[in-house]
Design a protein around this motif. Structure first.
Motif, mmCIF file in Angstrom:
data_model
loop_
_atom_site.group_PDB
_atom_site.id
_atom_site.type_symbol
_atom_site.label_atom_id
_atom_site.label_comp_id
_atom_site.label_asym_id
_atom_site.label_seq_id
_atom_site.Cartn_x
_atom_site.Cartn_y
_atom_site.Cartn_z
ATOM 1 N N UNK A 130 20.943 -5.034 4.481
ATOM 2 C CA UNK A 130 20.228 -3.831 4.241
ATOM 3 C C UNK A 130 19.147 -4.187 3.449
ATOM 4 N N UNK A 131 19.240 -5.125 2.326
ATOM 5 C CA UNK A 131 18.189 -5.459 1.273
ATOM 6 C C UNK A 131 17.040 -6.235 2.300
ATOM 7 N N UNK A 132 17.254 -7.131 3.330
ATOM 8 C CA UNK A 132 16.481 -7.746 3.952
ATOM 9 C C UNK A 132 15.663 -6.835 4.877
ATOM 10 N N UNK A 133 16.191 -5.873 5.490
ATOM 11 C CA UNK A 133 15.543 -4.794 6.242
ATOM 12 C C UNK A 133 14.498 -3.784 5.491
ATOM 13 N N UNK A 134 15.146 -3.612 4.317
ATOM 14 C CA UNK A 134 14.250 -2.761 3.474
ATOM 15 C C UNK A 134 13.061 -3.472 3.076
ATOM 16 N N UNK A 135 13.291 -4.834 2.741
ATOM 17 C CA UNK A 135 12.082 -5.792 2.350
ATOM 18 C C UNK A 135 11.098 -6.260 3.481
ATOM 19 N N UNK A 136 11.509 -5.534 4.836
ATOM 20 C CA UNK A 136 10.549 -5.852 6.103
ATOM 21 C C UNK A 136 11.006 -7.266 6.513
ATOM 22 N N UNK A 137 12.095 -7.850 6.250
ATOM 23 C CA UNK A 137 12.280 -9.114 6.794
ATOM 24 C C UNK A 137 13.073 -8.693 8.098
ATOM 25 N N UNK A 138 12.213 -8.807 9.221
ATOM 26 C CA UNK A 138 13.300 -8.492 10.423
ATOM 27 C C UNK A 138 13.454 -9.511 11.455
ATOM 28 N N UNK A 139 12.900 -10.753 10.952
ATOM 29 C CA UNK A 139 13.107 -11.851 11.998
ATOM 30 C C UNK A 139 11.798 -12.305 12.755
ATOM 31 N N UNK A 140 12.151 -12.900 14.058
ATOM 32 C CA UNK A 140 10.855 -13.356 14.705
ATOM 33 C C UNK A 140 10.084 -12.218 15.047
ATOM 34 N N UNK A 141 10.160 -10.988 15.197
ATOM 35 C CA UNK A 141 9.260 -10.049 15.379
ATOM 36 C C UNK A 141 8.193 -10.277 14.449
ATOM 37 N N UNK A 142 8.295 -10.277 13.359
ATOM 38 C CA UNK A 142 7.283 -9.919 12.150
ATOM 39 C C UNK A 142 7.254 -11.507 11.377
ATOM 40 N N UNK A 143 7.793 -12.410 11.738
ATOM 41 C CA UNK A 143 7.526 -13.706 11.154
ATOM 42 C C UNK A 143 8.448 -14.209 10.055
ATOM 43 N N UNK A 144 9.283 -13.327 9.547
ATOM 44 C CA UNK A 144 10.420 -13.932 8.580
ATOM 45 C C UNK A 144 11.624 -13.022 8.630
ATOM 46 N N UNK A 145 12.825 -13.549 8.567
ATOM 47 C CA UNK A 145 13.912 -13.081 8.208
ATOM 48 C C UNK A 145 15.067 -14.157 7.629
ATOM 49 N N UNK A 146 15.984 -14.602 8.244
ATOM 50 C CA UNK A 146 16.954 -15.747 7.461
ATOM 51 C C UNK A 146 15.865 -17.236 7.782
ATOM 52 N N UNK A 147 14.892 -17.502 8.581
ATOM 53 C CA UNK A 147 14.105 -18.553 8.920
ATOM 54 C C UNK A 147 12.667 -17.622 8.750
ATOM 55 N N UNK A 148 11.681 -18.830 8.653
ATOM 56 C CA UNK A 148 10.214 -18.241 8.688
ATOM 57 C C UNK A 148 9.617 -18.893 10.056
ATOM 58 N N UNK A 149 9.021 -17.863 10.483
ATOM 59 C CA UNK A 149 8.152 -18.040 11.984
ATOM 60 C C UNK A 149 6.694 -18.297 11.729
ATOM 61 N N UNK A 150 6.072 -19.203 12.367
ATOM 62 C CA UNK A 150 4.745 -19.181 12.443
ATOM 63 C C UNK A 150 3.910 -18.109 13.305
#
Length: 283
Positions: free
Chosen positions: A263-283
């Motif tokens: 929940x915290x990650x989603x609230x922070x805007x960390x959505x994964x590959x679709x926007x560049x950062x989730x549990x990992x960082x994407x270029x």
């Protein structure tokens, strides 16, 4: 039923994959979204994906221009007034899906079969909105669509045998197989997968292991191509959270309680590959 023209609603990651796979299968496709900017991005992505497919499959004949030529990119649902089949891929939000299916029911001809590409929403509930509940079926495509040979096909309460047969026919034309399951929240794939992902997030939250360590164990010990947290990033952490919340609400079972870290990650805007950062960082 002879399927010639297929509508695809939603030109996001899933819609792009479904539209590409249908066009490669020889179907006439109408890919619909809300504005030209989204559709222009979808066309670029499909062109790039087709080039990559041709590069990786040198023995397979693929005319990129002809395949793209079978796709019409549009914002107007009136293009579906003669569609034989429609695959809806909009966001996993009931109110948005409801509005789309009411519009489809008004515009599509009486014979059209409509598939709901969903990981959690009830096919029976969607069918109840329409004048054609026997022609509503679930088709849960996996990402990336062109690379996945099997699709979870969901039979709603009213879904007819003829509709199931038509869905399988469409999938066969795409070079895919359908496995038919019953309409219960999460179906088969997400009822298991979302529990796995959610528990993996708990492992990171509880500092049992890092995301990399969790994924490494699943890949190297169990032979999975991707770990659960890499998979979560690919699907989208917002989609994961929504799906686990639907399961929690549907079954009233504490085993589906969403992890606070998710929940915290989603609230922070960390959505994964679709926007560049989730549990990992994407270029």
């Amino acid at each position: 039923m002879a399927i010639k023209k297929v509508g695809v609603i939603g030109a996001g990651v899933m819609g792009i994959g479904v539209g590409q796979s249908l066009a490669q299968g020889g179907y006439e496709v109408v890919l619909i979204d809300i504005n030209d900017q989204i559709l222009e991005h979808a066309e670029r992505e499909i062109r790039s994906n087709l080039r990559l497919f041709k590069m990786l499959n040198k023995g397979v004949e693929l005319d990129i221009a002809a395949t793209l030529g079978r796709i019409t990119f549009a914002t107007d649902y009136e293009h579906l007034s003669d569609a034989d089949f429609v695959v809806e891929n909009v966001v996993e939000n009931w109110e948005i899906k409801k509005a789309v299916h009411l519009k489809l029911d008004a515009i599509c001809p009486a014979h059209t079969v409509v598939a709901v590409n969903t990981s959690a929403i009830s096919i029976t509930r969607v069918g109840s909105l329409t004048k054609r509940p026997s022609q509503i079926v679930g088709m849960h495509f996996m990402n990336p669509v062109p690379m996945k040979p099997t699709v979870e096909v969901i039979r709603g309460y009213h879904t007819s045998d003829a509709t199931i047969a038509t869905a399988k026919e469409l999938l066969a034309g795409m070079g895919k197989k359908g496995v038919v399951v019953q309409d219960m929240p999460g179906f088969v794939s997400n009822r298991v997968l979302m529990l796995t992902v959610n528990e993996a997030v708990f492992l990171v939250q509880d500092q049992v292991a890092s995301a990399e360590e969790v994924d490494t164990i699943f890949k190297e010990c169990f032979g999975h191509k991707m770990g659960p947290l890499e998979t979560a990033d690919l699907i989208g952490l917002d989609t994961i959270l929504y799906s686990i919340e639907v399961l929690y609400e549907s079954y009233n079972d504490s085993k589906y309680r969403p992890c606070p870290l998710l929940k915290k990650m989603v609230d922070a805007g960390l959505h994964g590959r679709k926007n560049g950062k989730g549990f990992y960082t994407y270029e």
